[in-house]
Design a protein around this motif. Structure first.
Motif, PDB file in Angstrom:
ATOM      1  N   TRP A  99      46.391 -27.886  42.294  1.00 40.70           N
ATOM      2  CA  TRP A  99      45.989 -26.551  42.200  1.00 40.70           C
ATOM      3  C   TRP A  99      45.283 -25.937  43.430  1.00 40.70           C
ATOM      4  N   GLY A 100      44.444 -26.513  44.137  1.00 37.55           N
ATOM      5  CA  GLY A 100      43.563 -26.255  45.234  1.00 37.55           C
ATOM      6  C   GLY A 100      44.593 -26.098  46.223  1.00 37.55           C
ATOM      7  N   PHE A 160      41.682 -20.892  49.996  1.00 33.68           N
ATOM      8  CA  PHE A 160      41.788 -20.431  51.363  1.00 33.68           C
ATOM      9  C   PHE A 160      40.715 -20.683  52.123  1.00 33.68           C
ATOM     10  N   CYS A 161      40.539 -20.389  53.248  1.00 40.09           N
ATOM     11  CA  CYS A 161      39.451 -20.978  54.225  1.00 40.09           C
ATOM     12  C   CYS A 161      38.613 -19.676  54.162  1.00 40.09           C
ATOM     13  N   PRO A 162      37.310 -20.020  53.912  1.00 38.19           N
ATOM     14  CA  PRO A 162      36.388 -18.934  53.799  1.00 38.19           C
ATOM     15  C   PRO A 162      35.505 -18.781  55.378  1.00 38.19           C
ATOM     16  N   ALA A 163      35.816 -19.860  55.948  1.00 36.17           N
ATOM     17  CA  ALA A 163      35.102 -19.780  57.572  1.00 36.17           C
ATOM     18  C   ALA A 163      35.990 -19.100  58.392  1.00 36.17           C
ATOM     19  N   CYS A 164      37.179 -18.992  58.135  1.00 41.07           N
ATOM     20  CA  CYS A 164      38.145 -18.128  59.031  1.00 41.07           C
ATOM     21  C   CYS A 164      39.239 -17.496  58.342  1.00 41.07           C
ATOM     22  N   ALA A 187      37.705 -40.361  52.874  1.00 37.05           N
ATOM     23  CA  ALA A 187      36.384 -40.710  52.399  1.00 37.05           C
ATOM     24  C   ALA A 187      35.856 -38.852  52.261  1.00 37.05           C
ATOM     25  N   ALA A 188      35.583 -38.578  51.063  1.00 31.98           N
ATOM     26  CA  ALA A 188      34.625 -37.479  50.924  1.00 31.98           C
ATOM     27  C   ALA A 188      35.341 -35.876  51.253  1.00 31.98           C
ATOM     28  N   ILE A 189      36.637 -36.112  51.641  1.00 33.65           N
ATOM     29  CA  ILE A 189      37.215 -34.673  51.916  1.00 33.65           C
ATOM     30  C   ILE A 189      38.531 -34.923  51.452  1.00 33.65           C
ATOM     31  N   ASP A 190      38.838 -33.572  50.705  1.00 33.80           N
ATOM     32  CA  ASP A 190      39.992 -33.371  49.895  1.00 33.80           C
ATOM     33  C   ASP A 190      40.952 -32.336  50.777  1.00 33.80           C
ATOM     34  N   TYR A 191      40.505 -31.529  51.368  1.00 33.80           N
ATOM     35  CA  TYR A 191      41.173 -30.480  52.279  1.00 33.80           C
ATOM     36  C   TYR A 191      40.690 -30.362  53.610  1.00 33.80           C
TER      37      TYR A 191
END
Length: 255
Positions: A27-28, A33-37, A50-54
């Motif tokens: 679903w993600g 969407f990216c909040p930083a750009c 490790a520790a990162i999904d997207y």
């Protein structure tokens, strides 16, 4: 934004937790969407990262997803305490999505976004080590204390089944982004004072209101012997970051 979780391919998983993990991650990948750009999407990280999904395909910002079927409370179970502590001190924490899904409706109910620059050691709680009889005996995990993160850094993406626009989420993210420029140690103090200010529950407050939390801040920063001086300094920093307004001697307003 479609809040229904996907079901395709989930029958091959016998465990409900596995189905939920795969479903929420899928679903993600379709909805975040990216909040930083301005990127309208995120890409799934390679399996085993490790520790990162997207990550963002435009600005490379990393994101982690924590999903649960119970409503979001004050604690989020995380991984190893030592690893998270190193990540915070090294300024390497990913942005965090916290997702609550309705198991019966198989739908997303709430999503919070915590920017990577909002994590400090004060937000980290060490869990007891696993028992000697456990498979990973002695392993020490941690909890993320959401109530120790300033309210404005717990950004609502979906609230009780109602999504916010990408524009609103990005505005909330960018409002706090000046904190990203601070060194990690200094940022910890700034965020802790901001959390105290927001916990007061009022737009206008006095220096005395913040001084009332001197003991709590001293426990968070035991190496500092001049906590009141540090409070005044951090209120100045927050004013310079346009997160506070100075109204007059000893008086402030949240911006």
């Amino acid at each position: 934004m479609d809040l229904h979780l996907p079901t395709a391919g989930l029958k091959r998983y016998k465990s409900a937790s596995q189905r939920a993990r795969v479903g929420t991650e899928a679903w993600g990948a379709s909805n975040f969407f990216c909040p930083a750009c301005e990127s309208p999407c995120l890409q799934s990280a390679p399996q085993g990262t490790a520790a990162i999904d997207y990550f963002c395909p435009s600005c490379d910002s990393p994101f982690q997803l924590k999903s649960q079927s119970k409503p979001i409370g004050t604690r989020i179970v995380d991984a190893a305490y030592s690893e998270m502590k190193r990540a915070i001190l090294g300024d390497r924490t990913p942005n965090l999505f916290v997702l609550h899904y309705d198991l019966d409706a198989w739908a997303v109910r709430t999503v919070l976004l915590v920017p990577h620059f909002a994590f400090t050691l004060s937000t980290l709680e060490k869990r007891p080590p696993l028992a000697p009889t456990a498979r990973r005996a002695g392993w020490v995990g941690c909890n993320i204390l959401l109530d120790k993160i300033p309210m404005h850094a717990r950004i609502s993406v979906v609230s009780e089944g109602t999504p916010r626009t990408s524009r609103d989420v990005r505005n909330s993210y960018n409002r706090l982004r000046p904190l990203e420029k601070l060194q990690v140690e200094k940022r910890g103090w700034t965020l802790d004072v901001l959390q105290v200010v927001q916990s007061l529950g009022k737009m206008e407050f006095t220096l005395a209101d913040v001084y009332a939390h001197t003991d709590a801040l001293a426990k968070l920063h035991p190496k500092n012997a001049h906590v009141r001086d540090k409070i005044r300094q951090q209120l100045q920093v927050l004013r310079d970051l346009n997160l506070l307004e100075f109204l007059g001697p000893g008086s402030y307003r949240l911006a």
